[in-house]
Design an enzyme around this catalytic site. Sequence first.
Site, PDB file in Angstrom:
ATOM      1  N   ARG A 226       0.852  -1.190   0.000  1.00 54.06           N
ATOM      2  CA  ARG A 226       0.000   0.000   0.000  1.00 54.06           C
ATOM      3  C   ARG A 226       0.889   1.241   0.000  1.00 54.06           C
ATOM      4  NH1 ARG A 226      -3.631  -2.534  -1.636  1.00 54.06           N
ATOM      5  NH2 ARG A 226      -5.623  -3.023  -0.655  1.00 54.06           N
ATOM      6  N   HIS A 274      -1.543   0.835  -9.805  1.00 51.35           N
ATOM      7  CA  HIS A 274      -2.178  -0.166  -8.930  1.00 51.35           C
ATOM      8  C   HIS A 274      -2.750  -1.333  -9.746  1.00 51.35           C
ATOM      9  CE1 HIS A 274      -4.204  -0.648  -4.746  1.00 51.35           C
ATOM     10  NE2 HIS A 274      -4.020  -1.831  -5.318  1.00 51.35           N
TER      11      HIS A 274
HETATM   12  P1  NDP Z   1      -1.961 -12.042   3.972  1.00 48.58           P
HETATM   13  O1  NDP Z   1      -2.823 -11.666   5.125  1.00 48.58           O
HETATM   14  O2  NDP Z   1      -2.123 -13.396   3.375  1.00 48.58           O
HETATM   15  O3  NDP Z   1      -0.422 -11.893   4.391  1.00 48.58           O
HETATM   16  C1  NDP Z   1       0.051 -10.853   5.179  1.00 48.58           C
HETATM   17  C2  NDP Z   1       1.501 -11.137   5.556  1.00 48.58           C
HETATM   18  O4  NDP Z   1       2.031  -9.991   6.222  1.00 48.58           O
HETATM   19  C3  NDP Z   1       1.640 -12.317   6.518  1.00 48.58           C
HETATM   20  O5  NDP Z   1       2.785 -13.068   6.199  1.00 48.58           O
HETATM   21  C4  NDP Z   1       1.820 -11.625   7.873  1.00 48.58           C
HETATM   22  O6  NDP Z   1       2.584 -12.373   8.821  1.00 48.58           O
HETATM   23  C5  NDP Z   1       2.603 -10.397   7.461  1.00 48.58           C
HETATM   24  N1  NDP Z   1       2.453  -9.328   8.455  1.00 48.58           N
HETATM   25  C6  NDP Z   1       1.333  -8.630   8.788  1.00 48.58           C
HETATM   26  N2  NDP Z   1       1.592  -7.754   9.760  1.00 48.58           N
HETATM   27  C7  NDP Z   1       2.913  -7.897  10.057  1.00 48.58           C
HETATM   28  C8  NDP Z   1       3.775  -7.270  10.994  1.00 48.58           C
HETATM   29  N3  NDP Z   1       3.337  -6.327  11.826  1.00 48.58           N
HETATM   30  N4  NDP Z   1       5.050  -7.674  11.024  1.00 48.58           N
HETATM   31  C9  NDP Z   1       5.511  -8.634  10.199  1.00 48.58           C
HETATM   32  N5  NDP Z   1       4.741  -9.266   9.292  1.00 48.58           N
HETATM   33  C10 NDP Z   1       3.451  -8.898   9.214  1.00 48.58           C
HETATM   34  O7  NDP Z   1      -2.193 -10.917   2.872  1.00 48.58           O
HETATM   35  P2  NDP Z   1      -1.989 -11.040   1.271  1.00 48.58           P
HETATM   36  O8  NDP Z   1      -0.654 -11.622   1.010  1.00 48.58           O
HETATM   37  O9  NDP Z   1      -3.182 -11.658   0.626  1.00 48.58           O
HETATM   38  O10 NDP Z   1      -2.034  -9.487   0.851  1.00 48.58           O
HETATM   39  C11 NDP Z   1      -1.075  -8.593   1.376  1.00 48.58           C
HETATM   40  C12 NDP Z   1      -1.357  -7.175   0.904  1.00 48.58           C
HETATM   41  O11 NDP Z   1      -1.024  -7.031  -0.463  1.00 48.58           O
HETATM   42  C13 NDP Z   1      -2.812  -6.733   0.970  1.00 48.58           C
HETATM   43  O12 NDP Z   1      -3.196  -6.369   2.276  1.00 48.58           O
HETATM   44  C14 NDP Z   1      -2.820  -5.557   0.017  1.00 48.58           C
HETATM   45  O13 NDP Z   1      -2.490  -4.379   0.733  1.00 48.58           O
HETATM   46  C15 NDP Z   1      -1.697  -5.896  -0.960  1.00 48.58           C
HETATM   47  N6  NDP Z   1      -2.227  -6.199  -2.300  1.00 48.58           N
HETATM   48  C16 NDP Z   1      -1.889  -5.370  -3.330  1.00 48.58           C
HETATM   49  C17 NDP Z   1      -2.338  -5.621  -4.613  1.00 48.58           C
HETATM   50  C18 NDP Z   1      -1.897  -4.772  -5.768  1.00 48.58           C
HETATM   51  O14 NDP Z   1      -2.414  -4.939  -6.884  1.00 48.58           O
HETATM   52  N7  NDP Z   1      -0.943  -3.874  -5.596  1.00 48.58           N
HETATM   53  C19 NDP Z   1      -3.241  -6.764  -4.892  1.00 48.58           C
HETATM   54  C20 NDP Z   1      -3.485  -7.599  -3.738  1.00 48.58           C
HETATM   55  C21 NDP Z   1      -2.999  -7.312  -2.496  1.00 48.58           C
HETATM   56  P3  NDP Z   1       2.096 -13.835   9.339  1.00 48.58           P
HETATM   57  O15 NDP Z   1       2.351 -14.760   8.179  1.00 48.58           O
HETATM   58  O16 NDP Z   1       2.982 -14.113  10.484  1.00 48.58           O
HETATM   59  O17 NDP Z   1       0.630 -13.698   9.671  1.00 48.58           O
END
Ligand code: NDP
Length: 311
Positions: A226, A274
């Site tokens: 983001r 995006h």
């Molecule tokens: P997930 O919920 O599957 O994965 C999130 C990951 O981030 C997990 O590995 C989680 O850790 C980690 N995480 C979250 N908070 C923290 C923290 N404080 N410290 C360390 N690690 C953290 O989400 P997705 O992979 O499906 O999507 C991720 C993001 O990608 C979306 O929220 C969106 O913003 C973005 N996105 C962008 C798109 C684009 O076209 N540009 C399209 C789709 C998504 P853990 O594994 O330990 O839970």
Amino acid sequence: MTKIIFASTHSVAPQEWIEPLQRALPQTQIIAWSQKAASVGAELAITWNPPQNLLLREPTIKAVFNLGAGVDALLQLQGLRPDTLLVRLEDAGMAVQMAEYALHALLRITRQFRDYDRQQRLGCWQPLSDIRRDEWPVGVLGLGVMGLRVAQIAASFEYPVAGWSRQAHTVHDVQVFAGSDALSAFLARTRILVNTLPLTPQTRDILNAHTLGQLRPQAYLINVGRGEHLVDEDLLRRLDDGHLIGATLDVFREEPLPLDHPFWRDERIVITPHIAAASLRDETIAQMAAKIRCYLAGERPSGVIRRDLNY
Ligand code: NDP
């Protein structure tokens, strides 16, 4: 009959979504949001960038099903109760596109295609030095649905790959760093940084002068998470002091990126609007309908947001 409101401020034609969703969920009544209409007494909502007043006008909504992976916009909704269930889209064709996007940006730098583009414009035939993968360690912030796929594709191309997540994971060929205490060590071994984190209070502004400065020299940033993860002026500062050699950015604090933003005119920065990973319509509709059927059967669908973690 369960009433579902379909609410999106995105430029989608609502009927193109409502009709197939209605066919997949005949036991429900799906109604398009209209800003001027009175409450319809909806129990569920299907949304993408919903209007701010959705939950104020429809206070009977118990669960919101999001047509995207990131729920940061939902968490800002006025009237959101702690017990409102938020359910997100998982993958639906996005992860493979995210991997493609990151791989394209990665190869453009490591295989020096950016430099060959310049050379072609000058009519210059000059092979550059061979690639050494050990000089390009890739680090992926977030090892969820998106980050895992990005890490795996980079590892399959034999780059040294690490990932950073909240909890520890075991991923083949990927060194995993977990938790805020491990962030500095993760950054210190990383030269190509790919951000796939969700936007939460813990991750907002995580790409700043301090963290970018901890990357290996001549680092490169790929941001597909983001826009609010990145402090824009800090990126420019690190590009100016030479610690970073460039960035590929798909997401921005303000979208569309304002025309007077300095990123537009900066040759070190690649901008896309995006588009890194778009959800595929048929897969999205099938997945959302399955989650709603599961919810209506009294079960817990997958993809429920943990409200204590905001993702
Ligand atoms: P997930 O919920 O599957 O994965 C999130 C990951 O981030 C997990 O590995 C989680 O850790 C980690 N995480 C979250 N908070 C923290 C923290 N404080 N410290 C360390 N690690 C953290 O989400 P997705 O992979 O499906 O999507 C991720 C993001 O990608 C979306 O929220 C969106 O913003 C973005 N996105 C962008 C798109 C684009 O076209 N540009 C399209 C789709 C998504 P853990 O594994 O330990 O839970």
